[in-house]
Design an enzyme around this catalytic site. Sequence first.
Site, PDB file in Angstrom:
ATOM      1  N   ARG A 142      61.945  45.649   3.119  1.00 28.45           N
ATOM      2  CA  ARG A 142      63.121  44.859   2.803  1.00 28.45           C
ATOM      3  C   ARG A 142      64.342  45.592   2.880  1.00 28.45           C
ATOM      4  NH1 ARG A 142      67.072  41.704   1.631  1.00 28.45           N
ATOM      5  NH2 ARG A 142      66.794  40.055   0.357  1.00 28.45           N
ATOM      6  N   ASP A 147      70.936  39.572   2.355  1.00 33.59           N
ATOM      7  CA  ASP A 147      70.434  38.583   1.982  1.00 33.59           C
ATOM      8  C   ASP A 147      70.460  37.404   3.331  1.00 33.59           C
ATOM      9  OD1 ASP A 147      68.454  37.186   0.780  1.00 33.59           O
ATOM     10  OD2 ASP A 147      69.578  36.531  -1.016  1.00 33.59           O
ATOM     11  N   GLU A 150      67.377  31.336   4.213  1.00 36.60           N
ATOM     12  CA  GLU A 150      65.819  31.339   4.082  1.00 36.60           C
ATOM     13  C   GLU A 150      65.411  30.439   5.261  1.00 36.60           C
ATOM     14  OE1 GLU A 150      64.006  32.767   1.803  1.00 36.60           O
ATOM     15  OE2 GLU A 150      65.697  33.881   1.183  1.00 36.60           O
ATOM     16  N   ARG A 190      57.149  45.524  -1.403  1.00 38.00           N
ATOM     17  CA  ARG A 190      58.120  45.876  -0.235  1.00 38.00           C
ATOM     18  C   ARG A 190      58.783  47.082  -0.587  1.00 38.00           C
ATOM     19  NH1 ARG A 190      60.963  40.339   0.773  1.00 38.00           N
ATOM     20  NH2 ARG A 190      61.762  40.751  -1.242  1.00 38.00           N
TER      21      ARG A 190
END
Length: 289
Positions: A142, A147, A150, A190
């Site tokens: 990750r 970020d 999505e 992760r």
Amino acid sequence: MPWLDWLSSRSSKTTDDKEREAPAHDEPPYHPAGSWEKNLNQTDWSHYTSPQAITASIVTTAATLVLIRLYKTYLRRIPSVDYLKPGLFRRRSLYGYVTSVGDGDNFHLFHTPGGRLLGWGWLPWRRPGDLKKLKGKTISIRMAGVDAPELAHFGKPAQPYGQEALDWLRSSILHRYVRAYPYRRDQYDRIVCTVYRRRWLFFKTDVGYQMLQQGLATVYEAKMYTEFGGKEEQYRAAEARAKERKIGMWQEPGLIGKMLGRQRTVESPREYKTRTATQDKHGKTGRSK
């Protein structure tokens, strides 16, 4: 004559003298010091206690321990996240081959310790091989500090630019070698890492930082377990510049969109997760009633 006198003196020895000279039958035969039988059965410890022997033994043992330590620390392949020791975090890096990219900010890494210097990628027996056979033999990564929008999953709609972020990441690192600097293990098993890819042989670039520059990710805004690898200010500056340039997810609606009265509404991945989680909670509560 003299020789007759000598012969008579030899024959005149008494029986007692002969008995004293003859060896006893119940005693072992006498061997003088230094005989070959004594040297054969005797251990000469001086060969093992000499300074040269002790020095050679110490050097050999130390070299063996150093090689074992070198192998376990730098050359042993880590097949999955379960084999990562806590002492590796923030101290070592992971060099490996990207086998798959599942989202705009995570992927799977096949660890290749030693890199190309040890033949990974160009020796026939040092190639990742069939990617289908690597399931369970890779590390889930990750990317730290970023970020990405999505994708659609679990019945939830995709965010704008979620597919664009995925496509960009795939074109940048998929089926390539990257170096990841691990910080910790998250709740989804992760490894949170800052990821670099090499460009033009001698230069390396921060993949997460590039995504922020392209407007394909935001700075990670979770309240807990946030990791930036000491680059938070750089990441926030890159995001601010992308907003100013209105690129990626920050761009304005087109001419037709403006004519239709559309306005730019940007929902960060964190806001999206919070909103959908709230909707799921209310939905479950409504169904329970």
